[in-house]
Design an enzyme around this catalytic site. Structure first.
Site, mmCIF file in Angstrom:
data_model
loop_
_atom_site.group_PDB
_atom_site.id
_atom_site.type_symbol
_atom_site.label_atom_id
_atom_site.label_comp_id
_atom_site.label_asym_id
_atom_site.label_seq_id
_atom_site.Cartn_x
_atom_site.Cartn_y
_atom_site.Cartn_z
ATOM 1 C CE1 TYR A 164 -3.326 2.865 0.799
ATOM 2 C CE2 TYR A 164 -1.721 3.321 2.402
ATOM 3 C CZ TYR A 164 -2.839 3.826 1.782
ATOM 4 O OH TYR A 164 -3.637 4.913 1.718
ATOM 5 C CG HIS A 194 -3.422 14.275 -0.667
ATOM 6 N ND1 HIS A 194 -3.746 13.573 -1.983
ATOM 7 C CD2 HIS A 194 -3.874 13.004 0.127
ATOM 8 C CE1 HIS A 194 -4.249 12.215 -1.636
ATOM 9 N NE2 HIS A 194 -4.249 11.917 -0.437
ATOM 10 C CG ASN A 307 0.382 8.618 6.344
ATOM 11 O OD1 ASN A 307 0.325 7.349 6.234
ATOM 12 N ND2 ASN A 307 -0.924 9.227 6.448
ATOM 13 C CE1 TYR A 395 -17.297 29.705 48.446
ATOM 14 C CE2 TYR A 395 -18.071 28.553 46.636
ATOM 15 C CZ TYR A 395 -18.271 28.730 47.849
ATOM 16 O OH TYR A 395 -19.116 28.248 48.820
ATOM 17 N NE ARG A 398 -13.301 31.069 51.074
ATOM 18 C CZ ARG A 398 -14.721 30.516 51.525
ATOM 19 N NH1 ARG A 398 -14.927 29.317 52.018
ATOM 20 N NH2 ARG A 398 -15.847 31.303 51.172
ATOM 21 C CG PHE A 444 -2.885 7.222 9.939
ATOM 22 C CD1 PHE A 444 -4.374 7.366 10.207
ATOM 23 C CD2 PHE A 444 -2.456 6.066 8.976
ATOM 24 C CE1 PHE A 444 -5.187 6.350 9.904
ATOM 25 C CE2 PHE A 444 -3.185 5.185 8.740
ATOM 26 C CZ PHE A 444 -4.824 5.209 9.025
ATOM 27 C CD GLU A 529 -8.758 8.537 4.951
ATOM 28 O OE1 GLU A 529 -9.165 9.882 4.894
ATOM 29 O OE2 GLU A 529 -7.646 8.428 4.016
#
Length: 657
Positions: A164, A194, A307, A395, A398, A444, A529
């Site tokens: 792959y 990409h 990647n 508060y 404190r 990844f 994905e």
């Protein structure tokens, strides 16, 4: 023959010059002429002679005199910008430099190196690399690992094994086998296709961090990149040649594919790049100007470059470091407010926190004691109300150890995850040279840093939430016993009225930003994905939350110092007086209304540069030496004595400074 790279209306032109006696004005006209020649409508001009323009250097944007000789005014291969009169007011004007160019005009190439091995990078190291304090080199062990993993890839290519991303397509195309003669084209196509991000480009600092972190991951030796290519990438980093990386586009699942692809695109000589010398220009020109050649991708190398979770993690690294800095200083600001509001220090008693021993809570209570202990640092303000009948405070005063404390512990938790991620191999497939094989997995996926950074935003936000309430107490005369909105002649003057509104607005905005992005997932890549982390947004919004926290605390710091003006001539403790003096060195007291935004920005800058911590830290550490023998700070957000001395911070011998 000298050559200049000229930016005209968003386009870059290479203009050769045969005669150094020609002028800057000639270069501008020649660049405009070439620009017009490339346009069907001549760029909207009838002739070159009618165009009025200014010429300036891309580095620093310094204006040049049109009458100056080129051989005197410019160096060979220098980058300049021609600004046509009227363009700079147009919304379509594209400058050559990013925002904050004044910072980059002062850039000096570093002389020191950090040796990367893929295993020992710290968050502090990466931030310093982003700031341009160091160059990068590889350790000899890392070089050997990189070479060994590449040998596995070369063997796969030689044997025509189906693997792959090396001999197949990507995602849905994982079963498509690619012919050997097209394997290099496959990698280039991957990077180009990409590179689909949108939005503003990362700043040079953030892009430098992104590139440095990717180099560190590649140095681990599980990516299959060749040593030759990795060294080219390092050379680009060391020359500060930084790709145009849009901040939006990653879903944080199969790595930060879009931003890392943009990062790789510049390295192969396509798209845009930036350097302090050139500003934004075509990548091939920027590389050439620094004597570098574009990377020629070998099989698997495009995938090796894009990647991983480095966008999420590098931004997360900045977020963690800024969160640590503001958390430390929040204690100092809150202590100053407590003094102004004439609060009690009883809530910080050691025994109270010993019976609920969270590390962050104990450390914050200790810091309050170190700043407010009247036996150690006499305070005239504290002495003035020693015998008042108040038993306890609100508060927001404190409970600072409990509220600020868990923020410290949150930061420590997130820093641990981010540090692990900095030194993790996040490729797919992974190359295991010791086994002589590649294995597909899911390293990844960005869920770890995504979840951690969502948690960081939620945790750190609380510093702003409680600070805004303290600002309200300072500004409200029924709660503070001070003039309304901390100004004399109220009505004529509004004082801190709207500064408090700004703090409230930032806190409200943070509430929306604290919604976790990692609870969302959208299936992508044709359901290959099918679960994603949305970590890119988790990182970006964490940084926005932290910036808002810094700004709210800047407002509280100003308000507390202004409150002290109404308590004079009484003085607070020595360390807090030092903090007051620091603020007054950049912001004068508020006598009557004036333009307030610059004051807030000045105080914000003090916090960003950790100046408030620097003036108070020596007193905190001296107190630690005297009250906790042989101790060390209980929280990662505290400085050790050793680190203080490394940073040339003087530990005071007494309060008489």
């Amino acid at each position: 023959m000298p050559r200049y790279t000229v930016h005209v209306r968003g386009e870059w032109l290479a203009v050769p010059c045969r005669d150094g006696k020609l002028t800057v004005g000639w270069l501008g006209r020649e660049a405009v002429r070439r620009y017009m020649k490339n346009k069907p409508d001549n760029g909207g001009f009838a002739s070159v002679d009618e165009v009025r323009f200014l010429v300036r250097r891309c580095k620093g944007l310094g204006l040049l005199d049109n009458e100056d000789l080129l051989e005197v005014a410019l160096e060979d291969n220098e980058f300049i910008e021609v600004v046509i009169e009227g363009d700079i007011m147009s919304p379509d004007f594209i400058p050559s430099q990013p925002e904050g160019v004044f910072l980059y005009s002062k850039y000096r190439e570093p002389e020191r190196y950090i040796a990367l091995d893929g295993d020992s990078l710290s968050t502090e190291d990466l931030v310093n690399l982003g700031k341009g304090h160091y160059k990068i080199k590889l350790t000899s062990v890392a070089e050997k690992k990189v070479q060994q993993s590449r040998e596995v890839i070369d063997s796969i290519i030689k044997e025509k094994t189906v693997v792959y991303g090396i001999t197949t397509g990507f995602g849905k195309f994982a079963r498509t086998v690619i012919p050997v003669h097209k394997l290099q084209e496959l990698q280039v196509n991957l990077v180009r296709s990409h590179s689909a991000g949108v939005g503003k480009p990362l700043s040079p600092e953030r892009c430098r961090m992104l590139l440095a972190l990717r180099i560190n991951v590649l140095a681990k030796g599980y990516s299959g990149i060749s040593l030759e290519t990795l060294k080219q990438v390092i050379e680009a980093f060391n020359a500060s040649c930084l790709s145009y990386v849009p901040e939006k586009g990653t879903v944080g699942a199969s790595g930060d594919l879009a931003p890392l692809s943009h990062l790789a695109l510049g390295l192969i000589g396509e798209g845009k790049m930036w350097s302090p010398k050139s500003g934004w220009a075509d990548a091939k020109y920027v590389l050439e100007a620094h004597g570098l050649k574009p990377v020629v991708l070998k099989p698997k190398e495009g995938l090796a470059l894009i990647n991983g979770t480095q966008m999420i993690t590098s931004l997360g690294c900045e977020a963690v470091e800024r969160a640590s800095a503001i958390a430390r200083q929040a204690d100092i600001v809150a202590a100053l407010t407590l003094e102004v509001l004439k609060g009690t220090t009883k809530a910080f008693d050691t025994d109270i926190h010993a019976v609920r021993p969270h590390r962050g809570q104990i450390e914050v209570a200790f810091r309050f004691r170190s700043l407010l202990d009247s036996d150690h640092h006499p305070s005239e303000i504290a002495e003035s109300h020693r015998f008042c009948d108040r038993v306890q405070d609100a508060y927001t005063l404190r409970c600072c150890p409990q509220i600020h404390g868990v923020v410290n512990d949150t930061i420590a938790f997130v820093k641990d995850i981010i540090t692990t991620e900095l030194n993790s191999a996040t490729d797919n497939p992974m190359v295991f040279a010791s086994r002589g094989e590649t294995i597909s997995g899911g390293n990844f996926h960005g869920e770890y840093p995504a979840k951690a950074l969502d948690y960081l935003a939620i945790g750190v936000h609380e510093l702003a939430a409680i600070s805004e309430r303290r600002i309200e107490r300072l500004c409200n005369p029924s709660l503070s016993e001070l003039p309304a909105f901390l100004v004399a002649e109220g009505g004529l003057n509004s004082g801190f009225m709207i500064a408090h509104c700004t703090a409230a607005a930032l806190v409200s905005e943070n509430k929306a930003l604290c919604h976790p992005s990692s609870v969302d997932s959208l299936s992508t890549s044709a359901a290959t994905e099918d679960h994603v982390s949305m970590g890119g947004w988790a990182a970006r919004k964490a940084l926005r939350v932290i910036e808002h926290v810094e700004q709210v605390l800047a407002i509280e710091l100003l308000a507390a110092c202004q409150g002290i003006e109404f308590l004079r001539p009484l003085k607070t403790t020595t360390p807090l007086e030092k903090v007051y003096d620091l603020v007054r060195s950049v912001v004068r007291p508020w006598i009557k209304d004036r333009f307030m935004a610059p004051d807030i920005e000045a105080a914000h800058r003090l916090l960003l540069e950790q100046k408030v911590w620097e003036v108070a830290a020596p007193y905190i550490e001296k107190y630690r030496m005297e009250h906790i023998p042989e101790s060390r700070p209980l929280s990662p957000t505290a400085f050790s004595l050793e680190s203080l001395r490394k940073n040339s911070v003087t530990i005071p011998e007494s309060d008489d400074l």
